[in-house]
Write a protein that holds these residues in place. Structure first.
Motif, PDB file in Angstrom:
ATOM      1  N   ARG A   1      54.023 -54.046 -19.717  1.00  0.00           N
ATOM      2  CA  ARG A   1      52.784 -53.237 -19.664  1.00  0.00           C
ATOM      3  C   ARG A   1      52.113 -53.292 -18.294  1.00  0.00           C
ATOM      4  O   ARG A   1      51.029 -52.746 -18.115  1.00  0.00           O
ATOM      5  CB  ARG A   1      51.770 -53.729 -20.714  1.00  0.00           C
ATOM      6  N   SER A   2      52.720 -53.967 -17.329  1.00  0.00           N
ATOM      7  CA  SER A   2      52.068 -54.120 -16.020  1.00  0.00           C
ATOM      8  C   SER A   2      51.963 -52.766 -15.314  1.00  0.00           C
ATOM      9  O   SER A   2      52.791 -51.879 -15.541  1.00  0.00           O
ATOM     10  CB  SER A   2      52.873 -55.084 -15.141  1.00  0.00           C
ATOM     11  N   PRO A   3      50.952 -52.603 -14.435  1.00  0.00           N
ATOM     12  CA  PRO A   3      50.827 -51.343 -13.690  1.00  0.00           C
ATOM     13  C   PRO A   3      52.077 -51.023 -12.870  1.00  0.00           C
ATOM     14  O   PRO A   3      52.438 -49.864 -12.728  1.00  0.00           O
ATOM     15  CB  PRO A   3      49.628 -51.599 -12.772  1.00  0.00           C
TER      16      PRO A   3
ATOM     17  N   SER B   1      54.455 -49.375 -15.163  1.00  0.00           N
ATOM     18  CA  SER B   1      53.938 -48.055 -15.557  1.00  0.00           C
ATOM     19  C   SER B   1      54.171 -47.025 -14.461  1.00  0.00           C
ATOM     20  O   SER B   1      54.496 -45.873 -14.741  1.00  0.00           O
ATOM     21  CB  SER B   1      52.437 -48.125 -15.865  1.00  0.00           C
TER      22      SER B   1
ATOM     23  N   ARG C   1      43.425 -45.819 -21.340  1.00  0.00           N
ATOM     24  CA  ARG C   1      44.338 -46.726 -20.628  1.00  0.00           C
ATOM     25  C   ARG C   1      43.534 -47.779 -19.851  1.00  0.00           C
ATOM     26  O   ARG C   1      43.902 -48.943 -19.795  1.00  0.00           O
ATOM     27  CB  ARG C   1      45.243 -45.951 -19.667  1.00  0.00           C
TER      28      ARG C   1
ATOM     29  N   ASP D   1      42.416 -50.545 -22.108  1.00  0.00           N
ATOM     30  CA  ASP D   1      43.535 -51.444 -22.442  1.00  0.00           C
ATOM     31  C   ASP D   1      43.858 -52.368 -21.270  1.00  0.00           C
ATOM     32  O   ASP D   1      44.061 -53.568 -21.447  1.00  0.00           O
ATOM     33  CB  ASP D   1      44.807 -50.638 -22.763  1.00  0.00           C
ATOM     34  N   LEU D   2      43.927 -51.782 -20.078  1.00  0.00           N
ATOM     35  CA  LEU D   2      44.303 -52.578 -18.901  1.00  0.00           C
ATOM     36  C   LEU D   2      43.227 -53.607 -18.577  1.00  0.00           C
ATOM     37  O   LEU D   2      43.532 -54.756 -18.246  1.00  0.00           O
ATOM     38  CB  LEU D   2      44.554 -51.666 -17.700  1.00  0.00           C
TER      39      LEU D   2
ATOM     40  N   TYR E   1      43.473 -56.526 -15.937  1.00  0.00           N
ATOM     41  CA  TYR E   1      43.735 -55.771 -14.708  1.00  0.00           C
ATOM     42  C   TYR E   1      42.470 -55.047 -14.262  1.00  0.00           C
ATOM     43  O   TYR E   1      41.661 -54.628 -15.084  1.00  0.00           O
ATOM     44  CB  TYR E   1      44.837 -54.725 -14.935  1.00  0.00           C
TER      45      TYR E   1
ATOM     46  N   VAL F   1      40.914 -51.666 -12.681  1.00  0.00           N
ATOM     47  CA  VAL F   1      41.404 -50.283 -12.602  1.00  0.00           C
ATOM     48  C   VAL F   1      40.329 -49.319 -12.110  1.00  0.00           C
ATOM     49  O   VAL F   1      39.144 -49.575 -12.236  1.00  0.00           O
ATOM     50  CB  VAL F   1      41.901 -49.770 -13.984  1.00  0.00           C
TER      51      VAL F   1
END
Ligand code: DC
Length: 226
Positions: free
Chosen positions: A95-97, A100, A161, A164-165, A170, A172
């Motif tokens: 699921r890491s950026p 993605s 998103r 979630d991140l 993370y 964002v």
């Protein structure tokens, strides 16, 4: 009354990134006593391995060979999918950026798709499955009992998103995320093999103005009528 478990239906949920497919599919599968398969996780697992090994993501031949040699397995814990790549549980790391941002490049390679679709069809064989992705109703399982195309505006998908991140720790920027999502949609929709399309026989649900419970209730209501 026939129990859903007895019917063992095959439910296909497609749509662009961030439309809410996985949360909805997970809940519907739980309520019906079905298995949930998140096919995006398979492309993500391959991407993670390719990034770790420094494979050129433009090299289709190398990626095809790589997909054929990688052992991708799916199991379930409390209705949540757990994905193993060569025996390692990579459910969180995929699921890491970084993954993605690169996954569309890997997912557009025909040889990679052939291998993943083979596994997906095998997983759906016995029925009693809710499978989500981009090409499930249109290509992987064209005979699915019920097809749904879930979508939402790009900004709304970016906001979801981001939530979630952020929950995963993370940092964002929504606008940047929206641009990335739009770019990913473009690659997924314009690729040569099994692009993201709304199947003609799918129920279209725009979730921009709907909450999670409403979407799940609508899908279950439709399935009950089958
Ligand atoms: O749903 P997701 O964001 O985890 O999907 C990751 C990527 O994989 C996305 O770029 C689309 C691609 N994908 C695909 O091409 N076909 C699928 N059945 C599922 C995902």
């Amino acid at each position: 009354m026939v129990q859903y478990d007895d019917k063992r239906l095959v439910v296909a949920i497609d749509g662009p990134a961030g439309a809410g497919k996985s949360t909805v599919a997970r809940q519907v599968s739980k309520d019906l006593g079905y298995i949930y398969i998140d096919t995006g996780a398979m492309y993500r697992a391959l991407t993670l391995k390719a990034l770790r090994q420094g494979i050129d993501l433009e090299d289709e031949k190398a990626l095809t060979k790589f997909a054929e040699e990688t052992d991708i397995r799916i199991t379930h814990r409390d209705h949540t999918q757990v994905i193993f790549m060569d025996g390692e549980d990579v459910s969180v790391e995929i699921r890491s950026p970084e993954v993605s941002q690169s996954v569309s490049l890997v997912a557009k390679v025909p040889g990679v798709r052939i291998e993943m679709v083979r596994i997906q069809r095998e997983l759906a064989k016995g029925g009693g499955v809710v499978m989500d992705g981009r090409d499930i109703g249109s290509y992987v399982l064209p005979d699915a009992d019920f097809k749904i195309f879930l979508t939402a505006s790009t900004m709304e998908r970016a906001r979801r998103r981001a939530r979630d991140l952020e929950a995963a720790g993370y940092e964002v920027e929504i606008i940047k995320l929206a641009k990335e999502i739009a770019a990913r949609d473009e690659i997924d929709s314009s690729r040569q093999m099994a692009p993201l399309v709304q199947p003609q026989d799918a129920l279209l649900i725009d979730t921009s103005e709907m909450n999670f419970d409403e979407v799940v209730a609508k899908i279950k209501e439709c399935i009950q009528q089958l």
